[in-house]
Write a protein that holds these residues in place. Structure first.
Motif, mmCIF file in Angstrom:
data_model
loop_
_atom_site.group_PDB
_atom_site.id
_atom_site.type_symbol
_atom_site.label_atom_id
_atom_site.label_comp_id
_atom_site.label_asym_id
_atom_site.label_seq_id
_atom_site.Cartn_x
_atom_site.Cartn_y
_atom_site.Cartn_z
ATOM 1 N N ALA A 107 -127.763 -60.437 -37.632
ATOM 2 C CA ALA A 107 -126.786 -59.645 -36.869
ATOM 3 C C ALA A 107 -127.203 -59.561 -35.404
ATOM 4 O O ALA A 107 -128.378 -59.685 -35.071
ATOM 5 C CB ALA A 107 -126.681 -58.245 -37.459
ATOM 6 N N PHE A 108 -126.210 -59.335 -34.534
ATOM 7 C CA PHE A 108 -126.518 -59.219 -33.096
ATOM 8 C C PHE A 108 -126.064 -57.886 -32.499
ATOM 9 O O PHE A 108 -126.405 -57.559 -31.372
ATOM 10 C CB PHE A 108 -125.863 -60.368 -32.317
ATOM 11 N N ALA A 109 -125.262 -57.118 -33.253
ATOM 12 C CA ALA A 109 -124.779 -55.833 -32.740
ATOM 13 C C ALA A 109 -124.553 -54.878 -33.904
ATOM 14 O O ALA A 109 -124.510 -55.287 -35.070
ATOM 15 C CB ALA A 109 -123.488 -56.027 -31.955
ATOM 16 N N ARG A 110 -124.418 -53.591 -33.557
ATOM 17 C CA ARG A 110 -124.232 -52.570 -34.590
ATOM 18 C C ARG A 110 -123.126 -51.607 -34.183
ATOM 19 O O ARG A 110 -122.987 -51.266 -33.002
ATOM 20 C CB ARG A 110 -125.535 -51.791 -34.799
ATOM 21 N N GLY A 153 -115.025 -62.545 -34.580
ATOM 22 C CA GLY A 153 -114.190 -63.645 -34.116
ATOM 23 C C GLY A 153 -115.055 -64.874 -33.918
ATOM 24 O O GLY A 153 -115.738 -65.328 -34.835
ATOM 25 N N SER A 154 -115.090 -65.391 -32.703
ATOM 26 C CA SER A 154 -115.887 -66.593 -32.405
ATOM 27 C C SER A 154 -117.307 -66.259 -31.955
ATOM 28 O O SER A 154 -118.117 -67.161 -31.723
ATOM 29 C CB SER A 154 -115.186 -67.402 -31.301
ATOM 30 N N VAL A 155 -117.614 -64.971 -31.835
ATOM 31 C CA VAL A 155 -118.943 -64.561 -31.352
ATOM 32 C C VAL A 155 -119.915 -64.446 -32.531
ATOM 33 O O VAL A 155 -119.612 -63.806 -33.543
ATOM 34 C CB VAL A 155 -118.877 -63.211 -30.600
ATOM 35 N N ASN A 156 -121.097 -65.061 -32.383
ATOM 36 C CA ASN A 156 -122.150 -64.920 -33.399
ATOM 37 C C ASN A 156 -123.515 -64.872 -32.712
ATOM 38 O O ASN A 156 -123.601 -64.865 -31.488
ATOM 39 C CB ASN A 156 -122.075 -66.062 -34.422
ATOM 40 N N ILE A 157 -124.574 -64.867 -33.507
ATOM 41 C CA ILE A 157 -125.927 -64.713 -32.961
ATOM 42 C C ILE A 157 -126.280 -65.840 -31.988
ATOM 43 O O ILE A 157 -127.067 -65.669 -31.056
ATOM 44 C CB ILE A 157 -126.980 -64.654 -34.108
ATOM 45 N N ASN A 158 -125.668 -67.006 -32.166
ATOM 46 C CA ASN A 158 -126.016 -68.169 -31.340
ATOM 47 C C ASN A 158 -125.406 -68.131 -29.934
ATOM 48 O O ASN A 158 -125.987 -68.661 -28.987
ATOM 49 C CB ASN A 158 -125.579 -69.463 -32.056
ATOM 50 N N ASN A 159 -124.202 -67.484 -29.815
ATOM 51 C CA ASN A 159 -123.575 -67.487 -28.481
ATOM 52 C C ASN A 159 -123.432 -66.093 -27.874
ATOM 53 O O ASN A 159 -122.914 -65.939 -26.777
ATOM 54 C CB ASN A 159 -122.206 -68.187 -28.530
ATOM 55 N N GLN A 202 -124.282 -63.006 -25.791
ATOM 56 C CA GLN A 202 -125.152 -62.704 -24.643
ATOM 57 C C GLN A 202 -125.137 -61.212 -24.332
ATOM 58 O O GLN A 202 -126.172 -60.600 -24.109
ATOM 59 C CB GLN A 202 -124.704 -63.513 -23.423
ATOM 60 N N ASN A 203 -123.936 -60.627 -24.304
ATOM 61 C CA ASN A 203 -123.807 -59.191 -24.067
ATOM 62 C C ASN A 203 -122.462 -58.725 -24.626
ATOM 63 O O ASN A 203 -121.679 -59.531 -25.146
ATOM 64 C CB ASN A 203 -123.929 -58.865 -22.568
ATOM 65 N N LEU A 204 -122.187 -57.431 -24.501
ATOM 66 C CA LEU A 204 -120.969 -56.851 -25.088
ATOM 67 C C LEU A 204 -119.685 -57.384 -24.443
ATOM 68 O O LEU A 204 -118.605 -57.273 -25.012
ATOM 69 C CB LEU A 204 -121.017 -55.324 -24.982
ATOM 70 N N GLN A 205 -119.807 -57.967 -23.259
ATOM 71 C CA GLN A 205 -118.627 -58.541 -22.593
ATOM 72 C C GLN A 205 -118.034 -59.680 -23.443
ATOM 73 O O GLN A 205 -116.822 -59.895 -23.433
ATOM 74 C CB GLN A 205 -119.001 -59.055 -21.194
ATOM 75 N N ASN A 206 -118.914 -60.372 -24.205
ATOM 76 C CA ASN A 206 -118.426 -61.440 -25.084
ATOM 77 C C ASN A 206 -117.425 -60.887 -26.108
ATOM 78 O O ASN A 206 -116.377 -61.486 -26.360
ATOM 79 C CB ASN A 206 -119.592 -62.092 -25.844
ATOM 80 N N CYS A 208 -113.753 -47.987 -31.706
ATOM 81 C CA CYS A 208 -115.134 -47.924 -32.227
ATOM 82 C C CYS A 208 -116.095 -48.246 -31.090
ATOM 83 O O CYS A 208 -115.688 -48.776 -30.055
ATOM 84 C CB CYS A 208 -115.340 -48.889 -33.387
ATOM 85 N N ASN A 209 -117.347 -47.905 -31.286
ATOM 86 C CA ASN A 209 -118.354 -48.204 -30.273
ATOM 87 C C ASN A 209 -119.370 -49.171 -30.857
ATOM 88 O O ASN A 209 -119.866 -48.969 -31.970
ATOM 89 C CB ASN A 209 -119.055 -46.925 -29.806
ATOM 90 N N ILE A 210 -119.657 -50.228 -30.120
ATOM 91 C CA ILE A 210 -120.586 -51.258 -30.575
ATOM 92 C C ILE A 210 -121.741 -51.362 -29.596
ATOM 93 O O ILE A 210 -121.551 -51.342 -28.391
ATOM 94 C CB ILE A 210 -119.857 -52.615 -30.693
ATOM 95 N N VAL A 211 -122.968 -51.436 -30.155
ATOM 96 C CA VAL A 211 -124.147 -51.559 -29.295
ATOM 97 C C VAL A 211 -124.946 -52.792 -29.717
ATOM 98 O O VAL A 211 -124.957 -53.156 -30.893
ATOM 99 C CB VAL A 211 -125.063 -50.305 -29.390
ATOM 100 N N PRO A 212 -125.594 -53.462 -28.768
ATOM 101 C CA PRO A 212 -126.402 -54.642 -29.116
ATOM 102 C C PRO A 212 -127.594 -54.227 -29.972
ATOM 103 O O PRO A 212 -128.136 -53.120 -29.836
ATOM 104 C CB PRO A 212 -126.880 -55.167 -27.765
ATOM 105 N N LEU A 213 -128.012 -55.100 -30.863
ATOM 106 C CA LEU A 213 -129.209 -54.841 -31.682
ATOM 107 C C LEU A 213 -130.449 -55.256 -30.915
ATOM 108 O O LEU A 213 -130.490 -56.347 -30.343
ATOM 109 C CB LEU A 213 -129.140 -55.628 -32.994
#
Length: 209
Positions: free
Chosen positions: A121-124, A149-155, A157-161, A202-207
């Protein structure tokens, strides 16, 4: 019935049979002691001759001698049975302990294997507003996001994605994959205008890794 040391593993039923045999021997010993008691209270060691050395004529000598002999034999049987019961119980306990340890090891190995097979995972999600698109979709607090969507651990970078994907997907369902309670869960989330702020609610934060 298998005895300790034989090839077939002992069962609880085997132990119960041993205990029943032990109880039967104890009952026989008790009966012979009662027979001795009925012979004017003669026990295991009282003399069977009178003061002059003649056999006592106030008791049944044959019954007394037979009872004494049988008590000695039965006590030996009882001792052997008690040892068998003790060994059998020890064997059952050791086998149960070994089985419990094996089950725990298997469960741990399975859990570790499952944990290793889960995607990273990349965010919570740390907040979900009731009635929002996120809430309606089934997203929950503490869900760890592995795909948005198209965002995963490999691409990622930050919440803007994530924000970019949300903006471009307004009104269209997004495939979101999260880890919840150690399991992978798929959620269909449609970003849209609602009574609250933003398109998700909802609120999402990076892990932090």
């Amino acid at each position: 019935m298998a005895q300790p040391g034989e090839s077939r593993p002992l069962t609880v039923r085997d132990v119960q049979q041993l205990v029943r045999r032990k109880d039967a021997v104890e009952a026989q010993i008790k009966a012979y002691y009662e027979l001795l008691d009925a012979q004017k209270g003669v026990g295991m060691h009282e003399a069977l001759v009178d003061a002059e050395g003649f056999p006592r004529d106030d008791i049944d000598l044959y019954q007394v001698r037979t009872a004494r002999h049988n008590i000695v034999c039965l006590q030996n049987d009882h001792k052997a049975l008690m040892k068998q019961v003790e060994e059998a119980l020890h064997q059952l306990h050791a086998r149960e302990k070994e089985k419990h340890a094996r089950d725990e090891a298997e469960a741990l190995a399975e859990a570790m294997g499952h944990k290793q097979s889960l995607p990273q995972a990349f965010a919570r999600v740390n907040a979900v507003t009731p009635g929002s698109p996120a809430s309606i979709s089934g997203l929950q607090v503490d869900d760890e996001i592995v795909e948005f969507g198209s965002v995963n651990i490999n691409n990622f970078q930050n919440l803007q994605n994530i924000a970019t994907v949300v903006q471009h997907s307004q009104g269209s369902p997004l495939s979101v994959t999260v880890i919840r309670s150690g399991k992978k869960v798929h959620v269909g989330l449609t970003p849209k205008r609602w009574a609250g702020k933003g398109l998700l609610g909802c609120n999402i934060v990076p892990l932090q890794r």
